[in-house]
Design an enzyme around this catalytic site. Structure first.
Site, PDB file in Angstrom:
ATOM      1  N   LYS A 111       0.811  -1.214   0.000  1.00  0.00           N
ATOM      2  CA  LYS A 111       0.000   0.000   0.000  1.00  0.00           C
ATOM      3  C   LYS A 111       0.850   1.272   0.000  1.00  0.00           C
ATOM      4  O   LYS A 111       0.439   2.294  -0.537  1.00  0.00           O
ATOM      5  CB  LYS A 111      -0.939  -0.002   1.207  1.00  0.00           C
ATOM      6  CG  LYS A 111      -2.039  -1.052   1.126  1.00  0.00           C
ATOM      7  CD  LYS A 111      -2.960  -0.995   2.324  1.00  0.00           C
ATOM      8  CE  LYS A 111      -4.081  -2.017   2.206  1.00  0.00           C
ATOM      9  NZ  LYS A 111      -5.002  -1.975   3.366  1.00  0.00           N
ATOM     10  N   LYS A 194      -7.741 -10.542  -6.740  1.00  0.00           N
ATOM     11  CA  LYS A 194      -8.845 -10.717  -5.804  1.00  0.00           C
ATOM     12  C   LYS A 194      -9.966  -9.717  -6.088  1.00  0.00           C
ATOM     13  O   LYS A 194      -9.703  -8.565  -6.434  1.00  0.00           O
ATOM     14  CB  LYS A 194      -8.339 -10.531  -4.368  1.00  0.00           C
ATOM     15  CG  LYS A 194      -9.350 -10.874  -3.295  1.00  0.00           C
ATOM     16  CD  LYS A 194      -8.735 -10.745  -1.916  1.00  0.00           C
ATOM     17  CE  LYS A 194      -9.754 -11.042  -0.840  1.00  0.00           C
ATOM     18  NZ  LYS A 194      -9.187 -10.891   0.529  1.00  0.00           N
ATOM     19  N   LYS A 197     -13.343  -4.027  -3.511  1.00  0.00           N
ATOM     20  CA  LYS A 197     -14.180  -2.826  -3.514  1.00  0.00           C
ATOM     21  C   LYS A 197     -13.501  -1.683  -4.249  1.00  0.00           C
ATOM     22  O   LYS A 197     -14.148  -0.794  -4.777  1.00  0.00           O
ATOM     23  CB  LYS A 197     -14.460  -2.363  -2.083  1.00  0.00           C
ATOM     24  CG  LYS A 197     -14.986  -3.393  -1.127  1.00  0.00           C
ATOM     25  CD  LYS A 197     -15.012  -2.794   0.280  1.00  0.00           C
ATOM     26  CE  LYS A 197     -15.199  -3.828   1.351  1.00  0.00           C
ATOM     27  NZ  LYS A 197     -15.120  -3.264   2.703  1.00  0.00           N
TER      28      LYS A 197
END
Length: 333
Positions: A111, A194, A197
């Site tokens: 991240k 994966k 959202k």
């Protein structure tokens, strides 16, 4: 007593991967465990959030839990930030966590990217808060996806470090629970990624709020290859998009992938996709309806969350007093 703690962040629409990989299993666990399920809003603020949207997202996530089958008469449903012991224990556990352990956390590396020195402490240290989330309940089991196994291993390490430091066996070492055919549901646009959202294309996922027509369209547009479905799992695993769709069908129908493949081996996707759409709509439509009913009465959702927080606070404050006594901290509680 076997006790479960788990939660999801209130960021964006919950999707089919959240349901099949987590919520569906949480519902089953209510039969055999004392369950605490939270909406982890403190984890959400490791990145900037719009305050009003965050509050609404908390309600939407709670509504999804209930619509999926979380029974608030059996399980405790609450918002993480409403139970202050989570953050208080996080500081205590931070004193037991070497920097080297946090430096190994792959999610922070992914991240933060090249701007690691500009990232905030919250993103770096949130695995310690995650450990506190689990350990303040003295949870014995934690349902996790494959991508969260490293964080649970860190939780076990921190619990063991605390126990060694204070010559106690206060914290159990929680065991991972990875259940079902669809522990990892992949994107409908790329079977190697994966379902998320945060992916830009809404066609990459089935949202729990999607209506029947939208579900049908998304499965119709789902990426596949030109070959018919194979007859062995070994061949299926070489074809990530086909494997993902078979896995979703298997999880929705509580069947094994091998059993589904036996039925559809040799079939074209033009036959399989409508069948997949039919089972998905049958499973998700009642959830969507229930979610909309709940969200039309936000005061009722708020009352459920308040009752859950009161119950969670009763347990966690008891544990916090015991922890403070072990390490010699003064408490007025």
């Amino acid at each position: 007593m076997r006790r479960i703690l788990s939660g999801m962040q209130p960021t964006g629409n919950l999707h089919l991967g959240n349901y099949l990989g987590a919520l569906k299993n949480w519902v089953k666990m209510q039969r055999d465990y004392e369950c605490y399920y939270c909406v982890v809003d403190l984890h959400a603020i490791t990145v900037p959030q719009d305050p009003q949207k965050l509050k609404q997202a908390v309600r939407e996530t709670a509504a999804a839990y209930i619509a999926a089958g979380i029974d608030t008469n059996k399980s405790t449903l609450f918002v993480q930030s409403a139970v202050s012991a989570h953050t208080e224990l996080a500081w205590i556990l931070a004193t037991q966590t070497p920097l080297g352990w946090l430096n190994r956390m792959t999610q922070f590396k992914e991240k933060s990217g090249k701007n690691r020195d500009l990232e905030l402490l919250g993103l770096y240290a949130y695995p310690v808060l995650m450990a506190a989330d689990i350990l303040i309940y003295r949870a014995t089991h934690v349902p996790v996806g494959e991508d969260q196994k490293q964080h649970l291993e860190l939780t076990r390490d921190i619990a063991a470090a605390f126990n060694r430091s204070y010559n106690s066996e206060y914290f159990p070492l929680p065991e991972p629970q990875i259940l079902g055919e669809a522990a990892r549901v992949m994107s409908l646009r790329d079977g190697t990624k994966k379902m998320s959202k945060s992916e830009e294309s809404d066609y990459s996922r089935i949202n729990l709020t999607d209506d029947a027509d939208t579900i049908a369209l998304k499965f119709k547009k789902a990426k596949t290859d030109p070959e018919p479905l194979p007859d062995t799992l070994a061949e299926l695993q070489k074809r990530p998009e086909a494997d993902n769709l078979i896995t979703i069908y298997a999880a929705l129908t509580d069947r094994s992938r091998a059993d589904v493949l036996k039925e559809y081996a040799g079939s074209q996707f033009s036959k399989f996709k409508p069948a997949l759409t039919e089972v998905a709509v049958a499973k998700l439509a009642p959830m969507t309806t229930k979610m909309r009913q709940l969200l039309n009465d936000p005061a009722e959702i708020d009352q459920i969350l308040i009752r859950g927080a009161e119950h969670a606070n009763t347990l966690t404050q008891k544990h916090l007093r015991e922890i403070k006594d072990i390490i010699g901290l003064w408490s007025v509680m």
